[in-house]
Design a protein around this motif. Structure first.
Motif: not given
Length: 71
Positions: A2-11, A17-20, A45-50, A57-62
């Protein structure tokens, strides 16, 4: 695996949007629970920097194969 990935979006961002992806263990985690723990660590970590407002949107992709990034 499983790969940890977060989609972060800001107007206010360009692109909107970017994938982290996880940089600590980019190859992924064998157990879903390990991946979920890591994705929550990444979110903190993202919440403190963006700047807000933003959404995540947090997910673990198989992963299907070892040499494949994600599905």
């Amino acid at each position: 695996m499983f790969v940890a990935v977060i989609l972060v979006c800001s107007m206010y961002a360009n692109p909107e949007c970017i994938e982290v992806y996880d940089t600590i263990k980019p190859g992924g985690y064998e157990k879903l629970e390990e991946c979920q723990t890591r994705v929550f660590e990444m979110a903190i970590g993202i919440r403190t920097t963006i700047p807000v407002p933003h959404s995540m949107q947090m997910q673990c992709k198989k992963r299907k194969l070892k040499n494949e990034r994600s599905t």
